[in-house]
Design a protein around this motif. Structure first.
Motif, mmCIF file in Angstrom:
data_model
loop_
_atom_site.group_PDB
_atom_site.id
_atom_site.type_symbol
_atom_site.label_atom_id
_atom_site.label_comp_id
_atom_site.label_asym_id
_atom_site.label_seq_id
_atom_site.Cartn_x
_atom_site.Cartn_y
_atom_site.Cartn_z
ATOM 1 N N ALA A 96 0.888 -1.077 -0.314
ATOM 2 C CA ALA A 96 -0.268 0.332 -0.075
ATOM 3 C C ALA A 96 1.064 1.571 0.439
ATOM 4 O O ALA A 96 1.939 1.474 0.867
ATOM 5 N N LEU A 97 0.312 2.318 -1.336
ATOM 6 C CA LEU A 97 1.335 3.605 -1.010
ATOM 7 C C LEU A 97 0.073 4.243 -0.769
ATOM 8 O O LEU A 97 -1.009 4.499 -0.905
ATOM 9 N N SER A 98 1.328 5.295 0.241
ATOM 10 C CA SER A 98 -0.221 6.406 0.750
ATOM 11 C C SER A 98 -0.138 8.032 0.019
ATOM 12 O O SER A 98 0.856 7.799 -0.722
ATOM 13 N N SER A 99 -0.625 8.905 0.277
ATOM 14 C CA SER A 99 -0.682 10.055 -0.372
ATOM 15 C C SER A 99 0.372 10.521 -0.034
ATOM 16 O O SER A 99 1.225 11.677 -0.695
ATOM 17 N N ARG A 100 0.710 10.016 0.990
ATOM 18 C CA ARG A 100 1.867 11.164 1.630
ATOM 19 C C ARG A 100 3.258 9.842 1.519
ATOM 20 O O ARG A 100 4.454 10.828 1.454
ATOM 21 N N GLY A 101 3.332 9.116 0.549
ATOM 22 C CA GLY A 101 4.672 8.530 0.036
ATOM 23 C C GLY A 101 5.342 7.719 0.787
ATOM 24 O O GLY A 101 6.105 6.705 0.378
ATOM 25 N N ASP A 102 4.263 7.131 2.197
ATOM 26 C CA ASP A 102 4.579 5.823 2.822
ATOM 27 C C ASP A 102 4.327 4.503 2.185
ATOM 28 O O ASP A 102 3.193 4.882 1.654
ATOM 29 N N GLN A 113 7.267 -1.161 6.355
ATOM 30 C CA GLN A 113 7.670 0.384 6.476
ATOM 31 C C GLN A 113 8.841 1.508 5.984
ATOM 32 O O GLN A 113 8.939 1.320 6.436
ATOM 33 N N LEU A 114 8.313 1.954 4.597
ATOM 34 C CA LEU A 114 9.024 3.134 3.985
ATOM 35 C C LEU A 114 8.723 4.295 4.696
ATOM 36 O O LEU A 114 7.848 4.496 4.336
ATOM 37 N N SER A 115 9.789 5.054 4.473
ATOM 38 C CA SER A 115 8.879 7.011 4.893
ATOM 39 C C SER A 115 8.801 6.769 3.611
ATOM 40 O O SER A 115 9.648 6.342 2.648
#
Length: 141
Positions: A96-102, A113-115
């Protein structure tokens, strides 16, 4: 260096340093708030002494030689028992890729979990390689 590291270095350099001196040397207001956890864990010892001008007592700080603070300021590690789980199947894989880029990648047992900056690095790396050739060489494609 972080404020916490600067304060710890000043205390280490001058055992018994008083709060006003610590503020003056580090230019950090309210230094005790930055080292509260180290004080609570007994890594930094605090003594109260009478002020030279009278009035309220002043704190002095020194490093506990038997339990010094972690120089790298890494969190303390906890040992936990590993749980035994059924082997992961390909169906259990998720990303899952969040809209924040995580980026969150899970195989059902473990999650990574990648920053945002780590996600950008991974994507840049994957963009530089020919995934089709690698998978064909591995006998998967």
């Amino acid at each position: 260096m972080t404020n916490k590291q600067i304060i710890i270095a000043a205390i280490k350099a001058r055992p018994g340093i008083r709060t006003p001196e610590l503020v003056e040397e580090t230019s950090i207001d309210n230094p005790q708030s930055y080292i509260a956890l180290e004080i609570d864990r007994g890594e930094i010892l605090v003594d109260k002494v009478a002020s030279e001008l009278g009035g309220r007592h002043i704190n002095t700080y020194r490093i506990n030689p038997e339990n010094p603070p972690d120089e790298t300021l890494n969190p303390r590690q906890r040992v936990v028992k590993a749980r035994v789980a059924a082997p992961a199947t390909e169906a259990a894989f998720s990303a899952a890729l969040s809209s924040r880029g995580d980026l969150h990648i899970s195989d059902g047992r473990k999650t990574i979990q990648l920053s945002p900056s780590q996600t950008a690095g991974l994507i840049a790396y994957l963009d530089r390689i020919n995934v089709d050739q690698v998978m064909k060489a591995a006998g998967i494609a």
